[in-house]
Scaffold this active site. Structure first.
Site, PDB file in Angstrom:
ATOM      1  N   SER A  86       0.792  -1.233   0.000  1.00  0.00           N
ATOM      2  CA  SER A  86       0.000   0.000   0.000  1.00  0.00           C
ATOM      3  C   SER A  86       0.821   1.277   0.000  1.00  0.00           C
ATOM      4  O   SER A  86       0.246   2.368  -0.088  1.00  0.00           O
ATOM      5  CB  SER A  86      -0.965  -0.002   1.178  1.00  0.00           C
ATOM      6  OG  SER A  86      -2.030  -0.894   0.917  1.00  0.00           O
ATOM      7  N   SER A 184      -9.937   1.563   2.718  1.00  0.00           N
ATOM      8  CA  SER A 184     -10.491   0.716   1.662  1.00  0.00           C
ATOM      9  C   SER A 184      -9.623   0.765   0.422  1.00  0.00           C
ATOM     10  O   SER A 184      -9.431   1.822  -0.181  1.00  0.00           O
ATOM     11  CB  SER A 184     -11.912   1.155   1.307  1.00  0.00           C
ATOM     12  OG  SER A 184     -12.407   0.406   0.204  1.00  0.00           O
ATOM     13  N   ASN A 185      -9.097  -0.385   0.042  1.00  0.00           N
ATOM     14  CA  ASN A 185      -8.293  -0.477  -1.174  1.00  0.00           C
ATOM     15  C   ASN A 185      -9.089  -0.114  -2.430  1.00  0.00           C
ATOM     16  O   ASN A 185      -8.523   0.319  -3.422  1.00  0.00           O
ATOM     17  CB  ASN A 185      -7.729  -1.889  -1.302  1.00  0.00           C
ATOM     18  CG  ASN A 185      -6.667  -2.174  -0.266  1.00  0.00           C
ATOM     19  OD1 ASN A 185      -5.531  -1.734  -0.382  1.00  0.00           O
ATOM     20  ND2 ASN A 185      -7.028  -2.908   0.775  1.00  0.00           N
ATOM     21  N   THR A 322       2.341   2.499   5.305  1.00  0.00           N
ATOM     22  CA  THR A 322       2.775   1.120   5.464  1.00  0.00           C
ATOM     23  C   THR A 322       2.161   0.298   4.343  1.00  0.00           C
ATOM     24  O   THR A 322       1.222   0.730   3.669  1.00  0.00           O
ATOM     25  CB  THR A 322       2.347   0.551   6.829  1.00  0.00           C
ATOM     26  OG1 THR A 322       0.914   0.575   6.920  1.00  0.00           O
ATOM     27  CG2 THR A 322       2.939   1.358   7.960  1.00  0.00           C
ATOM     28  N   GLY A 323       2.702  -0.887   4.141  1.00  0.00           N
ATOM     29  CA  GLY A 323       2.179  -1.738   3.084  1.00  0.00           C
ATOM     30  C   GLY A 323       2.301  -3.201   3.439  1.00  0.00           C
ATOM     31  O   GLY A 323       3.347  -3.640   3.928  1.00  0.00           O
TER      32      GLY A 323
END
Length: 385
Positions: A86, A184-185, A322-323
């Site tokens: 992300s 929400s992606n 962050t991802g």
């Protein structure tokens, strides 16, 4: 994307790799940062970990810990590529804000005007709502796979943006647009579609022309449907239970069309740090758009437009993302003035690496004297991926 497809930590499965390598260069706080990086692999929270801390343009520490492959002996490459998850969203938000600066879109434009008919209530959802996760649109990864085995069966499939949005659109809205916050992606898949509509180019081309090439980020790519990480990299794994035992399944190869503009990009710690330095340093956005990005974060989350605020115990303000994507977790942050950056990537295994990351963050930006102790234990890193 969120790590919904990972199994919970189980058992005390022995990690067959834990060697650490010396930093490529040791400056500033490198001597304090390396042991914290080693915690990730020594405790079994990760099979590999790499990091870079930049304090100004010339002071750089890079560190590596663990191994390239599970059970192997080759050290994790300190300059290795990894899936940034992300953190992709910050690149996407930057492109959208560039387009806003050029007058091609307004942040207050309703989605229905730009991408009609894709989601319910799109006449009330604005571009700003998408950027800040205040749209109320469901998070499509929650419904994409039923469990870990389902993910492993389907991870090579090509997904279209419309398909991903339709999954979320079939669910009831979470709240009225602008009245609450929920990560929400789906918001960033819609923003990727918006970029393509406004530029007439693929997202991969747009981000390359607008960010990657101008900054010389030669090791960063939006891979489209390319399954492979093309360059030196540590392998990422998922712990899968078989016959009562936990086994590693290599998930380094996957189809990045599923995360796409929500989390599909690949980079290095050096490139991620250069991007954040340029962004917070005012090289990618005019002052008005940079103020839009960081000027009014949501109180409950600290989330601005594609980036989040975190105030450390020592008073330093960071802007970060962050991802998390199967096999890889990323942390990327910069001081508000763009002077110092920290990028960390690790390949999670069994356990929680949050404590080690927290130690790295506070030590890098505050110093061990002020970044540890009770104040640091009360700090919570945002989960934005």
């Amino acid at each position: 994307m969120r790590r919904r497809v990972f199994l919970s930590a189980v058992s005390t499965f022995a990690l067959l790799a834990g060697a650490s390598t010396a930093p490529a260069s040791t400056v500033g706080r490198g001597g304090e940062l390396q042991p914290l990086l080693d915690q990730l692999t020594a405790t079994g929270a990760a099979t590999s970990a790499i990091a870079e801390f930049r304090d100004g343009r010339t002071s750089v520490w890079r560190g590596s810990s663990g191994v390239k492959r599970f059970g192997g002996s080759e050290p994790a490459p300190v300059d290795g590529l990894f899936r940034i998850g992300s953190v992709t969203k910050t690149f996407v938000a930057t492109v959208v804000l560039q387009l806003a600066a050029e007058g091609k879109v307004s942040l207050d434009d309703p989605l229905e005007r730009r991408l009609p008919g894709l989601v319910p209530r799109s006449d009330r959802i604005t571009v700003r709502h998408l950027l800040q996760h205040t749209s109320g649109i469901e998070d499509y990864p929650r419904f994409l796979y039923s469990d870990v085995k389902d993910y492993l069966r389907k991870r090579f499939l090509t997904r279209t943006p419309r398909e991903l949005v339709a999954i979320a659109a079939a669910q009831p809205p979470l709240f009225e647009p602008g009245t609450s916050w929920s990560y929400s992606n789906t918001n960033y898949i819609l923003l990727g579609m918006l970029i393509e509509r406004l530029t007439g180019k693929s997202f991969e081309t747009a981000v390359s022309q607008r960010i990657l090439r101008p900054l010389g980020l030669r090791d960063t790519v939006a891979p489209g449907t390319d399954l492979f990480i093309r360059g030196p990299h540590s392998h990422g794994y998922m712990p899968v239970e078989r016959d009562g035992e936990i086994h590693p399944v290599d998930v380094s190869v996957l189809n990045p069309s599923a995360p796409w503009t929500a989390g599909g990009m690949i980079s290095t710690t050096a490139d991620v740090n250069r991007f954040f330095a340029a962004l917070l340093g005012g090289r990618l956005l005019p002052p008005a758009q940079l103020r839009e990005m960081i000027g009014n974060p949501v109180a409950s989350s600290g989330y601005g437009l594609g980036i989040a605020r975190l105030v450390l115990p020592c008073g330093t303000t960071l802007w970060l993302h962050t991802g998390g994507i199967p096999g890889y977790i990323t942390f990327a942050a910069s001081t508000e003035d763009g002077r110092a950056q920290l990028a960390v990537s690790y390949t999670p295994w069994i356990g929680d690496g949050g404590g080690a990351i927290l130690g790295l963050v506070t030590t890098a930006f505050c110093g061990s004297a002020t970044g540890t102790g009770q104040a640091a234990t009360e700090l919570t890193l945002p989960k934005l991926g």
